[in-house]
Design a protein around this motif. Structure first.
Motif, PDB file in Angstrom:
ATOM      1  N   LEU A 168       0.820  -1.222   0.000  1.00 34.63           N
ATOM      2  CA  LEU A 168       0.000   0.000   0.000  1.00 34.63           C
ATOM      3  C   LEU A 168       0.850   1.267   0.000  1.00 34.63           C
ATOM      4  O   LEU A 168       0.316   2.368   0.141  1.00 34.63           O
ATOM      5  N   ASP A 169       2.164   1.116  -0.150  1.00 36.34           N
ATOM      6  CA  ASP A 169       3.053   2.279  -0.032  1.00 36.34           C
ATOM      7  C   ASP A 169       2.780   3.361  -1.067  1.00 36.34           C
ATOM      8  O   ASP A 169       2.949   4.541  -0.790  1.00 36.34           O
ATOM      9  N   ASP A 170       2.400   2.945  -2.256  1.00 37.20           N
ATOM     10  CA  ASP A 170       2.234   3.932  -3.320  1.00 37.20           C
ATOM     11  C   ASP A 170       0.839   4.530  -3.352  1.00 37.20           C
ATOM     12  O   ASP A 170       0.483   5.231  -4.294  1.00 37.20           O
ATOM     13  N   GLU A 171       0.068   4.226  -2.348  1.00 38.35           N
ATOM     14  CA  GLU A 171      -1.322   4.710  -2.335  1.00 38.35           C
ATOM     15  C   GLU A 171      -1.515   5.746  -1.232  1.00 38.35           C
ATOM     16  O   GLU A 171      -0.875   5.670  -0.186  1.00 38.35           O
ATOM     17  N   ASP A 172      -2.405   6.668  -1.518  1.00 44.14           N
ATOM     18  CA  ASP A 172      -2.842   7.566  -0.458  1.00 44.14           C
ATOM     19  C   ASP A 172      -3.707   6.721   0.490  1.00 44.14           C
ATOM     20  O   ASP A 172      -4.630   6.039   0.025  1.00 44.14           O
TER      21      ASP A 172
END
Lengths: 414, 467
Positions: free
Chosen positions: A336-340
């Motif tokens: 989920l790192d690349d998600e807001d």
């Protein structure tokens, strides 16, 4: 009156803040993380520590141990949204270290989703208790994220994985089916997960065990042990019993039962990593004795609190522990790192991943399986093949699969 | 100088609470069909000039408001409740702007109820509104003041028992904090005003004061003074007031964004304090969490400006206080004004035969004792627990003592010394900087004490830092 139509410094400052707010916030890096924190409604990690709150934070945000109903209401929680504790999906088990479990055959609407359990009392699809032939049966031990709180049964990463495994096996013409039995339950600590495995595992005849770990595990373990000690219930694990007894916390001792919650929590605090290690070690021993491969998964929450910087110490501890116990460790935290966080959480007041979050967790897990020959062989009993060829085969397959396929990575180096 | 501590050499013929005049109403002339049309465009008949409407100016103000609502949406400031209120403002502010003067105050109360309904739903709003109106009706009843006060105290005591769960109550739990947020302080001020008022208070003013729209999303709300509120209504040109409000709201948003940076990126847990440097970081960032309060108060009062209410600042550069009385004057100014009006002035008045310094010290001590008790009272109504603790008591006792020492010091200081301190000479600036640093350090220390669950844990913090 003309001067009143001129832009004021406040207006210009507002415009500047608007531009700042429109900058992209996804991706790694300190600056992005800082920008994300400007958008964040979450409580920070130290909020679990009563020291860090104080009068006003407590007054505005409620109980330091968790936002209360009023605060959630102000954040936007609708009155129709239920907490897990309120939907009546679990039952209490008196004098039992497992304490509670899911009730079979539940159908409860939760906001826009449906919370269901099968006849085996699992948050999962219906399964026959007896293992069908040519089936690799996997058990998933975990907590609320793994149970799929806030998403439909079909949208858990566990069921997406099951579909993908079956689809992949079919593509490779392997005569093998997969069933993943979800034994996860909300608020299950690592000790609950151990008991759940010991209690329900053998009858299901599993071939492989997945244990999901998250960064709240130590807190869950603390809550679980406090409850057991106050009720005088033996933790049901020799290693845990020994550590507690060494610290003067014997559940059979009436003095321990009379201790208040805060005192027990304070005494347990320094022991938690050791207890966690002991529980995982005991689970590994049981699996080894039964000839079951055990794989550990690190599962992220949809929260800025699980950002790469914040999670590093905990992740290193888990990696070191699983390495010592010779358990394959699959780090799914970057999923989920690349998600807001706002795009992958079920609601601003609840950082469980939504359907999109579960999909991202599943995709990373599938990628890791494809990239790791060891994991691949454990599951498919064969070596990974050339993925380019597989991709070609997938595009020619007539079967219309309802889940997105994971981005198949390049073949692993031989 | 401590606020309002300067003794009056020529006593006013009227007590402080009676000195306010309805500036705006003096401009209103009774409606008469025979009168000629208003001399200005943008005014209904008989309206005060400060109400004059000017569409181009208002459109610029409206665009600024829309920008701020966009900021609230993009940054998700304070969650959905504030965003809902923002959407309501986009409709309510133009309507209120266009409404005739006589409808503006009742309309504000109606918008307040709509805002409550938008956040908490119609059922809870109906319950809260019924209870609040009942309390207001008792406060305004044609009974002796003491009987009304006793009735309200009796009702509040019964409600407190229900809030604490000591007696069964069919009232949903959420009703208590929402209702309390509307009435717990404002009703005290209102009763105080009624006691000293020479004329009955208009119902429209009372309703508008009770149902302030921003209260729906900020339950921890600034203690707005009734008389200041009424006096500030269209006290100058509406557009100027609205612009001041927008500036206040912008400042509030900035405070709340800074709070998030501190909260998420800078604040460390007390358990992470292991050195003097980490201790300093903890002490300062823990104090900076107060930005949340100042941000919310600025936003709340800024919103009231949009409806034509000119109100004073809620905070004034509180990190730059040069002493403890200065700090007390700069932080939560509305609270300070509330204490001065309801506690300090009456006590000093009663002790007028005492030596001046003794009266000042006694009144200050009572102000801090009351502040401590009322903070517990506020916590009880909003959160359900009093929150009294040893660190809490020590915080208020030490702060009160420091302010008392400062009061004495200020009272003895000659005007020339005060002027020297404000001079822009290098020596004065250096001295001022030292004072600011000293005050800030002391307040950070005290704040960490207040935030600590126990004195032992607070002391352990320093042991870890200097071990």
């Amino acid at each position: 009156m003309n001067h009143l139509t001129q832009p004021t410094p406040a207006f210009l400052l507002g415009l500047a803040l608007l531009l700042l707010g429109l900058l992209p916030t996804t991706g790694p890096g300190y600056l992005r993380a800082t920008l994300r924190s400007l958008h964040s409604l979450e409580a920070n990690r130290s909020d679990s520590d009563r020291h860090a709150t104080g009068y006003y934070v407590g007054l505005i945000d409620g109980d330091p141990a968790g936002r209360d109903e009023l605060t959630r209401h102000l954040i936007g929680k609708p009155s129709t949204f239920s907490n897990f504790a309120h939907i009546g999906a679990s039952r209490f088990l008196p004098n039992d270290p497992l304490q509670f479990e899911l009730i079979p055959n539940i159908h409860r609407p939760v906001a826009s989703t449906l919370f269901t359990t099968n006849s085996l009392g699992q948050r999962d699809r219906p399964y026959h208790p007896a293992k069908p032939p040519n089936t690799l049966r996997i058990l998933l031990l975990g907590a609320s994220i793994d149970m799929g709180w806030g998403v439909d049964t079909e949208d858990t990463y566990e069921n997406m994985l099951e579909d993908w495994l079956n689809h992949h096996a079919q593509l490779r013409r392997l005569h093998r089916r997969f069933e993943i039995h979800n034994l996860a339950m909300a608020a299950y600590s690592p000790l609950h997960r151990l008991h759940s495995f010991l209690r329900k595992g053998p009858s299901l005849q599993p071939d492989l065990v997945l244990i999901a770990l998250n960064r709240l595990d130590l807190r869950l373990l603390q809550i679980h042990l406090v409850s057991l000690l106050q009720q005088g219930i033996d933790p049901g694990s020799p290693a845990v019993h020994s550590i507690l007894a060494h610290a003067g916390l014997d559940p059979a001792n009436p003095n321990t039962q009379q201790l208040d919650k805060e005192s027990i929590k304070a005494q347990l605090q320094p022991l938690l990593p050791q207890l966690h290690d002991a529980i995982l070690s005991e689970l590994a021993d049981h699996c080894r004795a039964a000839g079951l491969p055990l794989i550990a998964l690190a599962i992220p929450r949809a929260s800025e609190n699980d950002s790469p910087d914040s999670r590093l110490p905990d992740l290193q501890r888990l990696a070191s522990l699983t390495h010592r116990l010779h358990i394959p460790f699959v780090d799914l935290m970057p999923a989920l790192d690349d998600e807001d966080p706002a795009d992958v959480e079920i609601a601003p007041w609840d950082d469980h991943p939504n359907t999109h979050g579960h999909k991202l967790i599943f995709r990373l897990l599938a990628q890791q399986i494809v990239q790791s020959p060891h994991l691949y062989r454990l599951l498919f009993a064969t070596d990974p093949i050339d993925l380019n060829a597989l991709r070609t085969a997938a595009t020619t397959s007539p079967q219309d699969h309802h889940h997105d396929q994971p981005q198949l990575p390049a073949p692993p180096p031989r | 100088m401590f606020p309002l501590l300067t003794p009056r050499t020529t006593p006013s013929p009227r007590a402080p609470h009676q000195r306010f005049t309805e500036l705006v109403r003096a401009h209103i002339t009774p409606r008469s069909p025979a009168q000629p049309p208003p001399p200005h465009h943008g005014l209904y008949h008989g309206e005060p000039p400060t109400c004059q409407r000017h569409l181009p100016t208002f459109l610029v103000i409206f665009a600024h408001l829309a920008l701020l609502i966009a900021l609230i949406r993009i940054y998700r400031i304070e969650g959905r409740a504030l965003f809902n209120l923002g959407n309501l403002l986009l409709i309510a502010v133009p309507i209120h702007y266009l409404l005739p003067y006589h409808w503006k105050r009742p309309a504000l109360a109606a918008f307040g109820l709509l805002a409550l309904s938008g956040v908490f739903g119609p059922i809870l709003t109906a319950l809260v509104a019924t209870a609040a109106l009942t309390l207001l009706a008792i406060a305004r009843a044609n009974w002796p003041w003491s009987l009304r006060a006793l009735t309200l105290i009796a009702i509040a005591s019964t409600a407190a028992l229900a809030r604490a769960g000591l007696i069964p109550s069919p009232v949903p739990d959420l009703v208590w904090p929402v209702l309390a947020s509307l009435v717990m302080f404002r009703l005290i001020i209102y009763m105080y005003e009624l006691k000293h008022a020479r004329h009955p208070e208009p119902l429209s003013d009372s309703l508008a004061y009770l149902f302030l729209p921003p209260n729906a999303c900020f339950l921890h709300f600034p203690v707005v003074d009734y008389r200041t509120f009424c006096r500030g209504f269209l006290a100058r040109d509406i557009h100027s007031i609205q612009r001041a409000g927008l500036a206040m709201m912008t400042r509030g948003i900035l405070h709340l964004l800074l709070y998030r940076l501190v909260y998420h990126r800078l604040l460390i847990a007390p358990t992470d304090v292991h050195s003097p440097a980490t201790l300093a970081i903890y002490l300062f960032t823990n104090y900076l969490l107060y930005l949340r309060v100042s941000g919310q108060f600025h936003l709340a009062c800024g919103i009231l400006h949009l409806f034509g209410y000119q109100l004073p600042e809620t905070h004034h550069h509180y990190l730059l206080a040069t002493g403890f009385t200065d700090y007390w004057r700069r932080i939560n100014i509305y609270w300070k004004d509330f204490m001065v009006r309801v506690v300090f002035n009456p006590v000093v008045f009663r002790l007028k035969r005492w030596p001046r310094q003794a009266a000042l010290l006694t009144a200050t001590a009572i102000v801090f004792l009351t502040t401590w008790a009322l903070h517990g009272y506020q916590a009880f109504w909003l959160r359900g627990s009093w929150g009294f603790s040893l660190p809490d008591a020590l915080f208020w006792a030490i702060l009160g003592s420091l302010v008392m020492v400062n009061v004495l010091h200020d009272a003895r200081r000659k005007p020339a010394a005060r002027a020297a301190l404000l001079a822009r000479t290098p020596k004065a600036l250096a001295l001022r900087s030292l004072k600011i640093a000293g005050t800030l350090t002391t307040i950070c220390l005290l704040w960490s004490l207040w935030s600590s669950p126990s004195l032992a844990e607070w002391l352990a913090l320093f042991q870890r830092a200097f071990a």
